[in-house]
Design an enzyme around this catalytic site. Structure first.
Site, mmCIF file in Angstrom:
data_model
loop_
_atom_site.group_PDB
_atom_site.id
_atom_site.type_symbol
_atom_site.label_atom_id
_atom_site.label_comp_id
_atom_site.label_asym_id
_atom_site.label_seq_id
_atom_site.Cartn_x
_atom_site.Cartn_y
_atom_site.Cartn_z
ATOM 1 N N ASP A 41 6.204 -8.061 2.264
ATOM 2 C CA ASP A 41 4.901 -6.709 2.596
ATOM 3 C C ASP A 41 3.723 -7.606 1.963
ATOM 4 O OD1 ASP A 41 2.505 -5.116 1.919
ATOM 5 O OD2 ASP A 41 4.321 -3.813 0.860
ATOM 6 N N HIS A 70 5.517 -3.869 4.918
ATOM 7 C CA HIS A 70 4.855 -2.812 4.216
ATOM 8 C C HIS A 70 5.493 -1.082 4.025
ATOM 9 C CE1 HIS A 70 1.689 -1.187 2.170
ATOM 10 N NE2 HIS A 70 0.877 -0.348 3.076
ATOM 11 N N SER A 118 1.199 2.828 -0.482
ATOM 12 C CA SER A 118 -0.368 1.572 0.105
ATOM 13 C C SER A 118 -1.521 2.414 -0.480
ATOM 14 C CB SER A 118 0.168 2.575 1.240
ATOM 15 O OG SER A 118 -0.745 0.930 1.878
#
Length: 313
Positions: free
Chosen positions: A259, A289, A164
């Site tokens: 995601d 995610h 991320s």
């Protein structure tokens, strides 16, 4: 070309369907994390009240401090005996949450299965410390890894990666090393579910309010926190999707098809390859995610793909 069948609802396992439904239901019952100060959310996450389950701490983790741009900079180190390489890790959390201590089982896995000493940096978080604080800390930590790898760990075999916001900062760090220091020492990059365009890609903008870990407003707030007064979000130091990507190492780009940052991975992998770099793309049906934070057969497949990518370099 990308296999369209990966996006077919029929490709999603029953395990992942149920897991995603549980995540959405759990988060819908909790207060909006953007309605309270970041410090409150950080404390909730430390108690296991956030979207991700708590991961146990490694008994072999060691924390040291190095000189950073704004004072002492903590590094969390998990190392096997006689490492065969060093993995510089940057944690996620929207540049706002997260710590280097939240994902020890991943770092233990890299130590045990790939023989890597893992160094995870505790970079400064936004909004208290907006751009360029986080990138500055990651750059300083990367330079320490490059400088100290042989004397401390006995190896020059270096890797970089994160999840991320950590994938974003990994890309930014690679670009800074190349452009500011003339260094391209990392032989591979593991970039999982990164956010590479802080103007927000279409998949982020079109997602809406459902919080499958994150929603559109969450990413918008995170980007605002990180950028602070930085107005030009096409600056490659902020949004590496806009950078000249020539001369970067082989990279594995991974993301789940559920995601909301999917476009970021698709776009960045394409630009990475177009710049003449080796790029591998791993898309996982139904994965949310950073779905590897949840136990599942899909998570094991994704983590094994990462292991194989690093082992081959």
């Amino acid at each position: 070309m990308i296999d369209p069948h990966l996006f077919d609802p029929a490709a999603v396992s029953e395990e992942i369907r149920a897991q995603n439904a549980d995540i959405v239901a759990k988060l819908a019952a909790l207060p909006d994390p953007m309605s309270v100060p970041p410090s409150v959310v950080r404390e909730r996450r430390a108690q296991g009240l956030g979207p991700f389950p708590l991961m146990p701490s490694s008994p072999r983790a060691e924390v040291i401090e190095i000189a950073g741009p704004a004072g002492p900079l903590p590094l969390r180190i998990i190392a096997p005996d006689n490492p065969r390489g060093v993995y510089f890790h940057i944690h996620g959390g929207g540049w706002t949450w997260g710590t280097a201590a939240e994902q020890d089982p991943w770092l233990d896995r890299l130590a045990d299965r790939c023989g890597l000493a893992v160094v995870s940096v505790e970079y400064r978080l936004a909004p208290e410390s907006p751009y360029p604080a986080g990138p500055d800390d990651c750059e300083a930590a990367a330079l320490w890894v490059i400088r100290e790898a042989e004397s401390r760990f006995g190896t020059f075999r270096l890797f970089i990666g994160g999840e991320s916001a950590g994938a974003h900062l990994s890309a930014v760090t690679l670009l800074r090393l190349r452009d500011k220091h003339g260094l391209t020492p990392f032989r591979g990059a593991n970039l999982f579910a990164g956010c590479y365009d802080l103007n927000l890609t279409p998949s982020v903008r079109h997602w809406g309010p459902e919080r499958l870990i994150l929603n559109t407003n969450d990413i918008r707030v995170f980007a605002d926190n990180f950028c602070g007064r930085m107005s030009d979000r096409t600056n490659p130091d902020v949004s590496p999707l806009y950078a000249d990507l020539e001369g970067l190492p082989p990279a594995l780009f991974s993301a789940g098809t559920k995601d909301m940052l999917l476009d970021d991975t698709l776009f960045m992998a394409s630009r990475w390859a177009a710049a003449g770099n080796r790029a591998e793309l791993a898309l996982w049906p139904g994965g949310c995610h950073v779905f590897i934070r949840f136990d599942s057969a899909l998570s094991e497949q994704a983590l094994s793909r990462i292991d194989a990518f690093l082992e081959a370099l």
